[in-house]
Design a protein around this motif. Structure first.
Motif, mmCIF file in Angstrom:
data_model
loop_
_atom_site.group_PDB
_atom_site.id
_atom_site.type_symbol
_atom_site.label_atom_id
_atom_site.label_comp_id
_atom_site.label_asym_id
_atom_site.label_seq_id
_atom_site.Cartn_x
_atom_site.Cartn_y
_atom_site.Cartn_z
ATOM 1 N N LEU A 27 0.829 -1.206 0.000
ATOM 2 C CA LEU A 27 0.000 0.000 0.000
ATOM 3 C C LEU A 27 0.867 1.261 0.000
ATOM 4 O O LEU A 27 1.850 1.358 0.737
ATOM 5 C CB LEU A 27 -0.899 0.010 1.234
ATOM 6 N N ILE A 28 0.477 2.253 -0.804
ATOM 7 C CA ILE A 28 1.053 3.598 -0.740
ATOM 8 C C ILE A 28 -0.025 4.506 -0.161
ATOM 9 O O ILE A 28 -1.024 4.790 -0.824
ATOM 10 C CB ILE A 28 1.504 4.114 -2.113
ATOM 11 N N GLU A 294 7.426 21.562 -3.678
ATOM 12 C CA GLU A 294 7.099 22.176 -4.971
ATOM 13 C C GLU A 294 7.611 21.301 -6.120
ATOM 14 O O GLU A 294 6.946 21.158 -7.153
ATOM 15 C CB GLU A 294 7.687 23.588 -5.057
ATOM 16 N N GLY A 295 8.776 20.682 -5.914
ATOM 17 C CA GLY A 295 9.284 19.749 -6.911
ATOM 18 C C GLY A 295 8.387 18.533 -7.067
ATOM 19 O O GLY A 295 8.148 18.051 -8.195
ATOM 20 N N ASN A 296 7.853 18.024 -5.958
ATOM 21 C CA ASN A 296 6.922 16.895 -6.027
ATOM 22 C C ASN A 296 5.650 17.266 -6.774
ATOM 23 O O ASN A 296 5.116 16.469 -7.559
ATOM 24 C CB ASN A 296 6.567 16.424 -4.615
ATOM 25 N N ILE A 297 5.154 18.460 -6.516
ATOM 26 C CA ILE A 297 3.936 18.912 -7.195
ATOM 27 C C ILE A 297 4.167 19.029 -8.703
ATOM 28 O O ILE A 297 3.348 18.566 -9.519
ATOM 29 C CB ILE A 297 3.461 20.254 -6.608
ATOM 30 N N VAL A 369 6.466 9.251 -4.572
ATOM 31 C CA VAL A 369 5.587 9.940 -5.527
ATOM 32 C C VAL A 369 5.723 9.311 -6.907
ATOM 33 O O VAL A 369 4.724 9.033 -7.588
ATOM 34 C CB VAL A 369 5.917 11.449 -5.583
ATOM 35 N N ASN A 370 6.966 9.055 -7.325
ATOM 36 C CA ASN A 370 7.184 8.448 -8.639
ATOM 37 C C ASN A 370 6.581 7.050 -8.717
ATOM 38 O O ASN A 370 5.985 6.681 -9.739
ATOM 39 C CB ASN A 370 8.681 8.395 -8.951
ATOM 40 N N ASP A 374 3.817 5.899 -11.295
ATOM 41 C CA ASP A 374 4.031 4.740 -12.167
ATOM 42 C C ASP A 374 2.821 3.813 -12.121
ATOM 43 O O ASP A 374 2.345 3.337 -13.169
ATOM 44 C CB ASP A 374 5.274 3.955 -11.712
ATOM 45 N N ARG A 375 2.331 3.550 -10.920
ATOM 46 C CA ARG A 375 1.182 2.649 -10.785
ATOM 47 C C ARG A 375 -0.073 3.237 -11.421
ATOM 48 O O ARG A 375 -0.854 2.520 -12.071
ATOM 49 C CB ARG A 375 0.925 2.352 -9.311
ATOM 50 N N MET A 376 -0.277 4.531 -11.227
ATOM 51 C CA MET A 376 -1.455 5.169 -11.805
ATOM 52 C C MET A 376 -1.409 5.121 -13.326
ATOM 53 O O MET A 376 -2.406 4.807 -13.991
ATOM 54 C CB MET A 376 -1.543 6.621 -11.319
#
Length: 383
Positions: A27-28, A294-297, A369-370, A374-376
């Motif tokens: 789970l994430i 901000e980089g994640n967004i 996040v990556n 990837d899963r999405m």
């Protein structure tokens, strides 16, 4: 540089965000609004030193706490606050609820802008007040206030209080000075009070600035209750601490009296120690954190561009509000839990109308996040 890429083990039975779901081993969790980063070293050290004393009695904030708090307000928001106007409480939602009960009467109308963090609306209805909703409107990929609808509903329902949120959860807006002044003008002309949830005030991104609505004029200061906390900013939500700023003496006394009557008031020793350390030493850590988030967004926005998931513009908070209506699913949050093993917040937690939305918490290491993205993107229906 702070290492926000570190994976912190949160696999404990008490951890709400990372609670296990039967049948899912990978789970994430991207739902509950806390972060997967360690708090600043100074906060950890202050808590450890307090714990070592071995005595955990009643506590009361002193001048050093007040200096840390008001210094943070001044440095970060340009806001001058008299420490005598601050009530210490166990939480922001509690401060909102106490303000509702102390400053309005049964059956009074209170207005909110939806979508909005669900417990706020529940606090209004649970107190026996009439909840009035003005829906935010999407223009492009950005939410705005429908001022005509707002003022019409204020007058039609004789609204006594606005519960405002800045930065807005989940819409991601950081309201501009012009918008705040227009909100304030409507409240002043209609003799309304303002309770403003500013718990996400430290998460504001490039090109935007957090402005406490109470800082804009003496008139607005006198009608506003501002609810703040270090808990979101420094990942200490489990410690339960908030600072409620009420400049008007009679309003502050009323809220304080009501809080005292409930038995839920003041700060526990750990909340006091952690908040003081955070506001004293946390500037550099906070600056680096905001840059990382901000980089994640930007990563999420770029990778989801051109898919069936429409990302709302995020000016503040670390929460991405996603329109998944193009998927045609009855429950997009369940769809992603079943097909990608990612737990998002359901849109209906924020508005009954938001059945096709999900809220994604990106306050975690970039590798996580990556992996989630990837899963999405591996799901054919999304691409």
């Amino acid at each position: 540089m702070i290492n926000f890429d570190e994976i912190v083990d949160r696999n404990t039975p008490e951890d709400l965000k990372h609670a296990k779901i039967d049948g899912i081993d990978d789970l994430i969790p991207m739902w509950v609004a806390d972060m997967d980063f360690k708090s600043p070293d100074e906060v950890v050290e202050a808590l450890v030193e307090q714990a070592k004393r071995g005595v955990y009695g009643y506590s009361e904030a002193d001048e050093s706490y007040d200096r840390a708090l008001t210094g943070w307000y001044k440095r970060r928001y340009g806001w001058d606050v008299d420490p005598k106007t601050v009530l210490k409480m166990p939480g922001v939602v509690l401060g909102i609820s106490d303000s509702i009960n102390a400053l309005t009467e049964k059956n009074d109308s209170i207005l909110i802008f939806e979508p909005l963090y669900g417990p706020i609306g529940r606090a209004v209805k649970g107190s026996g007040r009439n909840l009035v909703v003005s829906d935010l409107v999407m223009k492009g990929s950005r939410y705005e206030i429908d001022f005509e609808d707002f003022e019409r509903k204020v007058r039609e329902n004789d609204v006594k209080m606005l519960i405002f949120c800045n930065p807005h959860n989940p819409a991601g807006r950081v309201w501009t000075r012009e918008e705040l002044l227009r909100v304030g003008d409507i409240c002043l002309r209609n003799h309304m009070l303002i309770v403003c949830d500013e718990i996400h005030a430290d998460f504001v991104y490039s090109g935007h600035k957090h402005i406490p609505i109470a800082s804009l004029s003496e008139e607005l200061k006198k009608i506003t209750v501002t609810c703040t906390s270090a808990t979101k900013s420094f990942n200490i939500a489990g410690i339960q601490a908030a600072n409620i700023v009420i400049a008007d003496d009679s309003m502050r006394r009323a809220v304080d009296k009501y809080a005292f009557s409930t038995g839920a008031f003041g700060l526990n020793i750990m909340g006091l120690v952690a908040t003081r350390a955070a506001y004293t030493y946390g500037d550099k850590w906070m600056d680096e954190l905001v840059s990382y988030l901000e980089g994640n967004i930007e990563l999420a926005k770029s990778r989801l561009a051109g898919t069936k998931l429409k990302v709302t513009d995020i000016e503040g908070t670390y929460l991405i509000w996603i329109d998944a209506s193009a998927l045609g699913m009855d429950d997009p949050s369940k769809f992603f839990l079943d097909n990608a093993h990612i737990k998002f917040s359901e849109g209906t937690f924020f508005s009954k109308k938001a059945t096709q939305f999900i809220r994604m918490n990106i306050a975690c290491p970039r590798s996580v996040v990556n992996e989630a993205l990837d899963r999405m993107l591996a799901i054919p229906e999304v691409r």
